[in-house]
Design an enzyme around this catalytic site. Structure first.
Site, PDB file in Angstrom:
ATOM      1  CD  GLN A 184      -2.879  -1.310   2.262  1.00  0.00           C
ATOM      2  OE1 GLN A 184      -3.401  -0.327   2.763  1.00  0.00           O
ATOM      3  NE2 GLN A 184      -3.092  -2.532   2.733  1.00  0.00           N
ATOM      4  CG  ASP A 185       0.012   4.372   1.978  1.00  0.00           C
ATOM      5  OD1 ASP A 185      -0.141   5.345   1.238  1.00  0.00           O
ATOM      6  OD2 ASP A 185      -0.928   3.710   2.456  1.00  0.00           O
ATOM      7  N   PRO A 186       4.389   3.443   1.516  1.00  0.00           N
ATOM      8  CG  PRO A 186       5.844   4.825   0.329  1.00  0.00           C
ATOM      9  CD  PRO A 186       4.388   4.615   0.624  1.00  0.00           C
ATOM     10  NE  ARG A 210      -3.379   4.838   1.616  1.00  0.00           N
ATOM     11  CZ  ARG A 210      -3.913   3.979   2.458  1.00  0.00           C
ATOM     12  NH1 ARG A 210      -5.200   4.052   2.729  1.00  0.00           N
ATOM     13  NH2 ARG A 210      -3.178   3.038   3.028  1.00  0.00           N
ATOM     14  CB  VAL A 229       0.597   5.381  -2.300  1.00  0.00           C
ATOM     15  CG1 VAL A 229       1.090   6.792  -2.013  1.00  0.00           C
ATOM     16  CG2 VAL A 229      -0.896   5.388  -2.622  1.00  0.00           C
TER      17      VAL A 229
END
Length: 221
Positions: free
Chosen positions: A58-60, A130, A118
């Site tokens: 998903q996100d870092p 996001r 992302v």
């Protein structure tokens, strides 16, 4: 086909100027992860024509000395995150090797595209980047791999990753799904799902060299 051609095709069809302007301002006024030179490290380490497996994150990570452009991977000096510990626990149960390094660069070089949906995040603010355009870009990456590569294993952990299955041609690729390796969900179906051996079984069945998930530093059972 290579990543440069894929990127060129994507940017011909989508305008990312607003996103790049936003990122320029963010990097110049705030602490953003990963470092700018590592945003695209997943593509640097895994050439397009070598992609065998795609693991979608998903996100870092938004803590210091963690994110470096590869989903789930942490810089060697960074804090070991719980999801990665659980990934390694399942690896040991599945294949019988014990990894001790926090980074997954060897996986990337083996042909595992470690793709976050992302690619940047503000320090200490999960999900802060996001809906600035990254999702459009990474959806196109998934579609390109699906269209131009054959017999790739897509590993989708958790509902957000599983929503990307619609972008994948499942008639010519394999999709492995389970809950996320996060401590909140790992015991509800991640442990025991054997994603690593299942991926290798599929690759070998289609004439591909299996992934060395263990790496040189691992203790093999």
């Amino acid at each position: 086909m290579n990543w440069s051609e894929v990127f060129h095709d994507i940017t011909n069809r989508h305008d990312f100027k607003e996103m790049h302007d936003f990122l320029d301002k963010e990097y110049s006024t705030k602490t953003v992860y990963p470092d700018k030179e590592n945003i695209y490290q997943a593509f640097d380490l895994t050439p397009f024509d070598k992609v065998k497996v795609v693991i979608i994150g998903q996100d870092p990570y938004h803590g210091p000395k963690q994110a470096h452009g590869l989903a789930f991977s942490v810089q060697p000096e960074g804090k070991f995150p719980p999801s990665l510990r659980n990934m390694y626990k399942e690896l040991e149960d599945d294949i019988g090797c014990k990894r001790t390094v926090s980074h997954l660069q060897d996986w990337a070089r083996e042909g595992v595209l470690l793709l976050n949906t992302v690619l940047t995040v503000r320090k200490g603010e999960a999900a802060s980047h996001r809906n600035i355009g990254w999702e459009v870009f990474t959806d196109e990456i998934i579609k390109a791999v699906s269209e131009y590569r054959d017999h790739v294993v897509f590993i989708l952990w958790g509902k957000p990753a599983q929503q990307k299955e619609r972008l994948i041609d499942t008639s010519k690729h394999d999709v492995i799904k389970s809950v996320h390796p996060s401590p909140l969900s790992a015991y509800r179906g991640f442990f025991g799902s054997k994603p690593y051996s299942r991926a290798n079984t599929y690759l070998e069945a289609h004439g591909e060299t299996p992934i060395d998930w263990c790496g040189e530093e691992a203790q093999r059972g």
